[in-house]
Design an enzyme around this catalytic site. Structure first.
Site: not given
Length: 500
Positions: A471-472
């Site tokens: 999710h970065r």
């Protein structure tokens, strides 16, 4: 005229077969003392933390001594076999190889690895410096500890027995060459602290300078505990005591009764299995990934009836003759098309440089369960392959993995991965990312289920897909679009043509 013993007996050392790995386990010897060998002949099979690899000998001659038994874990750079390259010359065998001992010798120290600024660091409490990731193996050092007058002959003896005549002129020449390579002939520069990459990253995250830490690990390696101790109050830091390194024992002669006993030690109602090789590397990678990359997993259930019909049609297609055709082939192709439509998902997070690295190629990893543990070899440049080429590559990948012949190179450089948990009858899962990758697709079992099709409830082939992503660099919209595209292709496989 007889051969000089300094050149007659050649030592073959454990090579770094996995780009910076520190050790390997000897799985099987294919030769025994007295056997003739030729240059390029495979003499043993070893298992690193990444794969099983066969080692060829670079000499012609007769095997004089096997330094370690099967099942022994050996440091990179340690001598594993001695070869007589001039048999019948009349010279006596080296004393270290011919003498019989009542107790094993201390293992000789392997070569001191050289970092970019010189020697990697001082020797640890055992008088040896371990080889760390990225340092490679340097030439043998001329400074050695005093040896005992006895040695163990045959398999299971200590590593690195010296050959007479090599510790003088050859050693001085090696020292001079090493000094020239380091760019100095006087006092060496400040050594770089010894620490493995995960420990270096931990120190960086905690703001700890490795040069200020007193190492407590074997061979002077800085451990995770050392880093944590450096951040705690001084009164709370209690340095650990490094365990002494013992010479490896000979492999047992008796065969264990069960596979579990072959892998570990059984006592009472428990069997303890050493954590090593592929299992050890997998565990470290998964822990590092789980606690580094913020995982998000999304699920979708899809009707794959048309895909299953296409699989059956392709099996009889003449262009696919002799190739492995199964649902995984079309799922892999669907993922490749989805990546082409959403290229930002094929990326990596570079923490050191604070960059997102977009990959313009796809090395497609396929998780494979093997007797030695889970491995993830990948198909290089899978995005450029036609369907028959992809089928051929998948077939070779699976066959090689099952035979335990996957090379370390085949497991490096992956960008995205597929794990097929459906082969075990499992509906879905939450897969953990491979380190350095941004997405992994889990494929569940394909089952006949009641499904609403064209307004009516009918039996249809249905499966559940799960996509985990970092999710970065992959937000929810991008991850959802990729998963939706894969599902749409599997529901209507003609999109493999229209979207490609």
């Amino acid at each position: 005229m007889t051969a000089d013993t300094s050149t007659r007996y050649r030592e073959f050392k454990m090579p770094d077969v996995g780009e910076g790995l520190t050790e390997a386990e000897i799985l099987k010897w294919y030769v025994q003392p007295g056997d003739s060998v030729t240059d390029g002949q495979v003499v043993c099979e070893v298992e690193t933390a990444k794969a099983a690899v066969e080692l060829p000998i670079p000499y012609d001659g007769v095997v004089h001594e096997l330094r370690f038994g099967e099942g022994t874990t050996v440091d990179v750079g340690a001598s594993i076999i001695t070869v007589d390259v001039a048999p019948g010359s009349g010279e006596p065998a080296p004393a270290a190889a011919s003498a019989v001992a009542e107790e094993p010798v201390e293992p000789a120290e392997p070569a001191e690895p050289a970092g970019p600024d010189g020697p990697a660091g001082p020797a640890g409490p055992t008088g040896r410096t371990p080889v760390l990731v990225g340092y490679g193996v340097a030439e043998a050092s001329t400074k050695r500890r005093a040896r005992r007058g006895t040695s163990v002959a045959g398999a299971g003896a200590g590593a690195g027995a010296s050959v007479p005549g090599q510790a003088t002129a050859a050693g001085a020449a090696a020292a001079a060459i090493q000094a020239e390579m380091n760019g100095h002939t006087g006092t060496p520069p400040q050594p770089r602290p010894l620490a493995k990459p995960p420990v270096r990253k931990l120190a960086k995250d905690l703001g700890v300078d490795l040069a200020t830490i007193t190492p407590t690990g074997p061979g002077g390696i800085i451990t995770r505990e050392d880093v944590h101790a450096a951040t705690a109050p001084a009164t709370a830091a209690v340095p650990a005591v490094a365990a002494p390194v013992q010479a490896p024992a000979p492999a047992p002669v008796a065969e264990p009764a069960t596979a579990a006993q072959a892998a570990g030690v059984t006592a009472g109602r428990e069997t303890r299995i050493p954590i090593k090789g592929v299992r050890k590397a997998t565990a470290a990678a998964m822990v590092g990934s789980a606690f580094t990359a913020p995982h998000v997993t999304e699920f979708i259930t899809v009707d794959v009836t048309r895909t299953m019909k296409l699989v059956e049609e392709l099996k009889s297609d003449k262009d696919m003759a002799g190739l492995r055709v199964n649902p995984l082939l079309l799922i892999a192709k669907a993922l490749l098309v989805a990546i082409k439509r959403n290229p930002d998902v094929n990326a990596a997070w570079d923490e050191a440089n604070q960059e997102i690295v977009l990959k313009h190629y796809v090395n497609l990893g396929i998780a494979a369960a093997t007797p030695r543990g889970l491995i993830v070899p990948n198909i290089k440049d899978a995005h450029d392959k036609t369907l028959p080429q992809l089928a051929e590559a998948l077939g070779e990948l699976v066959s090689t993995a099952r035979e335990g012949r996957t090379t370390p190179a085949a497991m490096q450089g992956g960008t995205v991965t597929i794990t097929n948990v459906g082969v075990f009858g499992v509906d879905t899962g939450t897969p953990i990312l491979n380190p350095g990758e941004s997405a992994i697709l889990a494929v569940g079992a394909i089952k006949l289920q009641p499904w609403v099709h064209k307004g009516k409830v009918k039996p249809r082939q249905v499966t559940t897909l799960a996509l985990s992503f970092d999710h970065r660099l992959v937000d929810g919209a991008l991850g959802s679009q990729v998963l939706a595209d894969i599902a749409a292709i599997l529901e209507q496989p003609k999109r493999l043509i229209t979207w490609a």
